[in-house]
Design a protein around this motif. Structure first.
Motif, PDB file in Angstrom:
ATOM      1  N   LEU A   1       0.749  -1.214  -0.136  1.00 37.17           N
ATOM      2  CA  LEU A   1      -0.086   0.008  -0.040  1.00 37.17           C
ATOM      3  C   LEU A   1       0.882   1.208  -0.018  1.00 37.17           C
ATOM      4  CD1 LEU A   1      -2.795  -0.944   2.515  1.00 37.17           C
ATOM      5  CD2 LEU A   1      -2.956  -1.057  -0.028  1.00 37.17           C
ATOM      6  N   ALA A   2       1.979   1.379   0.829  1.00 39.33           N
ATOM      7  CA  ALA A   2       2.794   2.443   0.994  1.00 39.33           C
ATOM      8  C   ALA A   2       3.588   2.633  -0.663  1.00 39.33           C
ATOM      9  CB  ALA A   2       3.768   2.209   1.868  1.00 39.33           C
ATOM     10  N   ARG A   3       3.916   1.530  -1.066  1.00 36.45           N
ATOM     11  CA  ARG A   3       4.516   1.882  -2.591  1.00 36.45           C
ATOM     12  C   ARG A   3       3.607   2.240  -3.381  1.00 36.45           C
ATOM     13  NH1 ARG A   3       9.157  -1.436  -3.461  1.00 36.45           N
ATOM     14  NH2 ARG A   3       8.884  -0.745  -5.667  1.00 36.45           N
ATOM     15  N   MET A   4       2.314   2.117  -3.310  1.00 35.94           N
ATOM     16  CA  MET A   4       1.158   2.326  -4.142  1.00 35.94           C
ATOM     17  C   MET A   4       0.624   4.002  -3.866  1.00 35.94           C
ATOM     18  SD  MET A   4       0.886   0.354  -6.532  1.00 35.94           S
ATOM     19  CE  MET A   4      -0.658   0.564  -7.090  1.00 35.94           C
TER      20      MET A   4
ATOM     21  N   ASP B   1      -2.282   7.961   6.604  1.00 39.07           N
ATOM     22  CA  ASP B   1      -3.022   9.234   6.692  1.00 39.07           C
ATOM     23  C   ASP B   1      -4.141   9.450   5.406  1.00 39.07           C
ATOM     24  OD1 ASP B   1      -1.087   9.658   4.876  1.00 39.07           O
ATOM     25  OD2 ASP B   1      -0.604  11.532   5.886  1.00 39.07           O
ATOM     26  N   ASP B   2      -3.906   8.541   4.752  1.00 38.56           N
ATOM     27  CA  ASP B   2      -4.701   8.400   3.356  1.00 38.56           C
ATOM     28  C   ASP B   2      -5.953   7.885   3.681  1.00 38.56           C
ATOM     29  OD1 ASP B   2      -5.824   7.740   0.824  1.00 38.56           O
ATOM     30  OD2 ASP B   2      -4.053   7.960   0.130  1.00 38.56           O
ATOM     31  N   PRO B   3      -7.348   8.693   3.369  1.00 40.07           N
ATOM     32  CA  PRO B   3      -8.636   8.152   3.614  1.00 40.07           C
ATOM     33  C   PRO B   3      -8.946   6.853   3.202  1.00 40.07           C
ATOM     34  CG  PRO B   3      -8.823   9.846   1.932  1.00 40.07           C
ATOM     35  CD  PRO B   3      -7.327   9.964   2.562  1.00 40.07           C
ATOM     36  N   ARG B   4      -7.944   6.359   2.153  1.00 42.21           N
ATOM     37  CA  ARG B   4      -8.315   5.203   1.501  1.00 42.21           C
ATOM     38  C   ARG B   4      -7.839   4.035   2.433  1.00 42.21           C
ATOM     39  NH1 ARG B   4      -5.329   5.607  -4.096  1.00 42.21           N
ATOM     40  NH2 ARG B   4      -4.013   6.707  -2.688  1.00 42.21           N
TER      41      ARG B   4
ATOM     42  N   THR C   1      -7.260  -1.775   4.304  1.00 40.10           N
ATOM     43  CA  THR C   1      -7.007  -2.774   5.166  1.00 40.10           C
ATOM     44  C   THR C   1      -8.053  -3.484   5.988  1.00 40.10           C
ATOM     45  OG1 THR C   1      -6.894  -0.964   7.228  1.00 40.10           O
ATOM     46  CG2 THR C   1      -4.831  -1.341   6.000  1.00 40.10           C
ATOM     47  N   GLU C   2      -9.292  -2.810   5.976  1.00 40.99           N
ATOM     48  CA  GLU C   2     -10.251  -3.549   6.463  1.00 40.99           C
ATOM     49  C   GLU C   2     -10.521  -4.841   5.398  1.00 40.99           C
ATOM     50  OE1 GLU C   2     -13.611  -1.159   7.208  1.00 40.99           O
ATOM     51  OE2 GLU C   2     -12.478  -0.021   8.931  1.00 40.99           O
ATOM     52  N   HIS C   3     -10.553  -4.452   4.227  1.00 40.55           N
ATOM     53  CA  HIS C   3     -10.875  -5.471   3.232  1.00 40.55           C
ATOM     54  C   HIS C   3      -9.714  -6.458   3.297  1.00 40.55           C
ATOM     55  CE1 HIS C   3     -12.047  -7.106  -0.962  1.00 40.55           C
ATOM     56  NE2 HIS C   3     -10.854  -7.130  -1.070  1.00 40.55           N
ATOM     57  N   ILE C   4      -8.533  -6.083   3.416  1.00 39.58           N
ATOM     58  CA  ILE C   4      -7.322  -7.200   3.368  1.00 39.58           C
ATOM     59  C   ILE C   4      -7.565  -7.866   4.473  1.00 39.58           C
ATOM     60  CG2 ILE C   4      -4.758  -7.500   3.959  1.00 39.58           C
ATOM     61  CD1 ILE C   4      -4.584  -4.505   2.244  1.00 39.58           C
ATOM     62  N   SER C   5      -8.111  -7.564   5.634  1.00 36.74           N
ATOM     63  CA  SER C   5      -8.142  -8.467   6.850  1.00 36.74           C
ATOM     64  C   SER C   5      -9.389  -9.183   6.317  1.00 36.74           C
ATOM     65  CB  SER C   5      -8.444  -7.559   7.848  1.00 36.74           C
ATOM     66  OG  SER C   5      -8.804  -8.300   9.207  1.00 36.74           O
ATOM     67  N   ALA C   6     -10.477  -8.974   6.013  1.00 34.17           N
ATOM     68  CA  ALA C   6     -11.657  -9.553   5.798  1.00 34.17           C
ATOM     69  C   ALA C   6     -11.303 -10.619   4.716  1.00 34.17           C
ATOM     70  CB  ALA C   6     -12.711  -8.705   5.206  1.00 34.17           C
ATOM     71  N   THR C   7     -10.471 -10.534   3.734  1.00 32.56           N
ATOM     72  CA  THR C   7     -10.231 -11.355   2.785  1.00 32.56           C
ATOM     73  C   THR C   7      -8.788 -12.324   2.869  1.00 32.56           C
ATOM     74  OG1 THR C   7      -8.940  -9.748   1.304  1.00 32.56           O
ATOM     75  CG2 THR C   7     -11.522 -10.235   1.144  1.00 32.56           C
TER      76      THR C   7
ATOM     77  N   SER D   1      -6.007 -11.128  -6.422  1.00 34.30           N
ATOM     78  CA  SER D   1      -7.270 -10.936  -6.506  1.00 34.30           C
ATOM     79  C   SER D   1      -7.762  -9.781  -5.665  1.00 34.30           C
ATOM     80  CB  SER D   1      -8.241 -11.986  -6.096  1.00 34.30           C
ATOM     81  OG  SER D   1      -8.084 -13.101  -6.995  1.00 34.30           O
ATOM     82  N   VAL D   2      -7.303  -9.589  -4.364  1.00 34.28           N
ATOM     83  CA  VAL D   2      -7.333  -8.619  -3.189  1.00 34.28           C
ATOM     84  C   VAL D   2      -7.040  -7.358  -3.896  1.00 34.28           C
ATOM     85  CG1 VAL D   2      -6.523  -7.803  -1.090  1.00 34.28           C
ATOM     86  CG2 VAL D   2      -7.041 -10.379  -1.350  1.00 34.28           C
ATOM     87  N   PHE D   3      -5.760  -7.276  -4.769  1.00 35.01           N
ATOM     88  CA  PHE D   3      -5.227  -6.143  -5.255  1.00 35.01           C
ATOM     89  C   PHE D   3      -6.178  -5.644  -6.371  1.00 35.01           C
ATOM     90  CE2 PHE D   3      -0.987  -7.247  -3.383  1.00 35.01           C
ATOM     91  CZ  PHE D   3      -1.092  -6.385  -2.241  1.00 35.01           C
ATOM     92  N   ARG D   4      -6.725  -6.672  -7.242  1.00 31.64           N
ATOM     93  CA  ARG D   4      -7.695  -6.218  -8.163  1.00 31.64           C
ATOM     94  C   ARG D   4      -8.799  -5.565  -7.722  1.00 31.64           C
ATOM     95  NH1 ARG D   4      -6.249 -11.845 -10.926  1.00 31.64           N
ATOM     96  NH2 ARG D   4      -4.750 -11.176 -12.795  1.00 31.64           N
ATOM     97  N   HIS D   5      -9.285  -5.951  -6.443  1.00 33.15           N
ATOM     98  CA  HIS D   5     -10.257  -5.315  -5.764  1.00 33.15           C
ATOM     99  C   HIS D   5     -10.057  -3.711  -5.230  1.00 33.15           C
ATOM    100  CE1 HIS D   5     -14.035  -4.927  -3.387  1.00 33.15           C
ATOM    101  NE2 HIS D   5     -13.337  -4.242  -2.604  1.00 33.15           N
ATOM    102  N   LEU D   6      -8.641  -3.670  -5.005  1.00 32.78           N
ATOM    103  CA  LEU D   6      -8.368  -2.428  -4.204  1.00 32.78           C
ATOM    104  C   LEU D   6      -8.111  -1.390  -5.041  1.00 32.78           C
ATOM    105  CD1 LEU D   6      -6.202  -3.729  -1.301  1.00 32.78           C
ATOM    106  CD2 LEU D   6      -8.431  -3.178  -0.983  1.00 32.78           C
ATOM    107  N   PHE D   7      -7.475  -1.555  -6.372  1.00 35.20           N
ATOM    108  CA  PHE D   7      -6.904  -0.866  -7.147  1.00 35.20           C
ATOM    109  C   PHE D   7      -7.722  -0.842  -8.520  1.00 35.20           C
ATOM    110  CE2 PHE D   7      -3.269  -1.242  -4.234  1.00 35.20           C
ATOM    111  CZ  PHE D   7      -3.392  -0.025  -3.785  1.00 35.20           C
ATOM    112  N   ASP D   8      -7.815   0.176  -9.371  1.00 34.56           N
ATOM    113  CA  ASP D   8      -8.143   0.098 -10.545  1.00 34.56           C
ATOM    114  C   ASP D   8      -7.375  -0.086 -11.628  1.00 34.56           C
ATOM    115  OD1 ASP D   8     -10.839   1.017  -9.786  1.00 34.56           O
ATOM    116  OD2 ASP D   8     -10.364   3.127  -9.530  1.00 34.56           O
ATOM    117  N   GLY D   9      -7.818  -1.252 -12.623  1.00 36.32           N
ATOM    118  CA  GLY D   9      -6.900  -1.336 -13.365  1.00 36.32           C
ATOM    119  C   GLY D   9      -5.778  -2.629 -13.314  1.00 36.32           C
TER     120      GLY D   9
END
Length: 224
Positions: free
Chosen positions: A29-32, A37-40, A45-51, A58-66
């Motif tokens: 996430l930091a590299r991205m 302090d980013d509202p995203r 991190t909640e989605h990462i924990s849940a999945t 697949s997790v990163f495809r959900h988190l980022f566009d493209g």
């Protein structure tokens, strides 16, 4: 029916990694550009924990566009995880190796499966000295690309070792996604373990037939 195949998860089930999966996600996430302090950051991190337990790409495809962004995030995850493995932050859980050897010695095939890419998985196994320990090792890329909670890795494991039926398969993991993958495959025995930080109630709610303190207890359960 006797258990002919045990499909075991890696991180949290047979391997303890001192939280480096979470740390590798934070590194990615930091590299991205997604800092705390980013509202995203919080919803991501909640989605990462849940999945947890799902295919990482697949997790990163959900988190980022493209696809390009998802692949860059996944590469950063693998980079961070490899660095932490090299630093010695991974170890076999107590009794895990013995459980695998006991099962195989009793005629039960063992396949290790994970949501990691083959590269990350192989680095982890090499660091543990586990190359050749199991009958096979699988990542989502080895089973058509779909990870948990899809049943594909469990069914691919059956094909790899020639298991006679899904009823003779045991699936063991530490997350609800592991449990759901086993249930979706129709495995005769689906067990959760408490070594990954998820509680017994959460694993039973996901559908686990049994909840074990650790994978070290699996040979006795299979024997019963």
């Amino acid at each position: 029916m006797p258990v002919s195949l045990a499909v075991l998860d890696l991180a949290g089930t047979t391997v303890t990694d001192a939280g480096i999966v979470e740390d590798a996600f934070a590194h990615a996430l930091a590299r991205m550009g997604v800092t705390p302090d980013d509202p995203r950051h919080a919803p991501m991190t909640e989605h990462i924990s849940a999945t947890m337990g799902e295919s990482k790409i697949s997790v990163f495809r959900h988190l980022f566009d493209g696809e390009e962004a998802a692949q860059r995030a996944n590469e950063a995850f693998e980079e961070g995880y490899a660095q932490m493995v090299a630093a010695g932050r991974c170890a076999a859980l107590p009794g895990a190796r013995q459980a695998i050897e006991t099962l195989r010695g009793a005629g039960c095939a063992v396949v290790l499966n994970t949501g990691f890419s083959p590269r990350t998985r192989d680095d982890l196994l090499a660091s543990l000295g586990w190359n050749g320990l199991a009958d096979a090792v699988l990542s989502p890329a080895d089973a058509g690309g779909r990870g948990r909670p899809y049943p594909d890795m469990v069914l691919t494991a059956m094909l790899r070792v020639g298991a006679p039926s899904v009823a003779s398969v045991a699936v063991v993991g530490d997350t609800p996604h592991d449990i759901r993958a086993g249930l979706n495959a129709g495995a005769g025995l689906v067990a959760g373990v408490l070594t990954g930080g998820r509680g017994a109630g959460e694993l039973r709610e996901a559908g686990a037939h049994h909840v074990l303190d650790s994978v070290a207890d699996l040979p006795a359960l299979v024997g019963r």
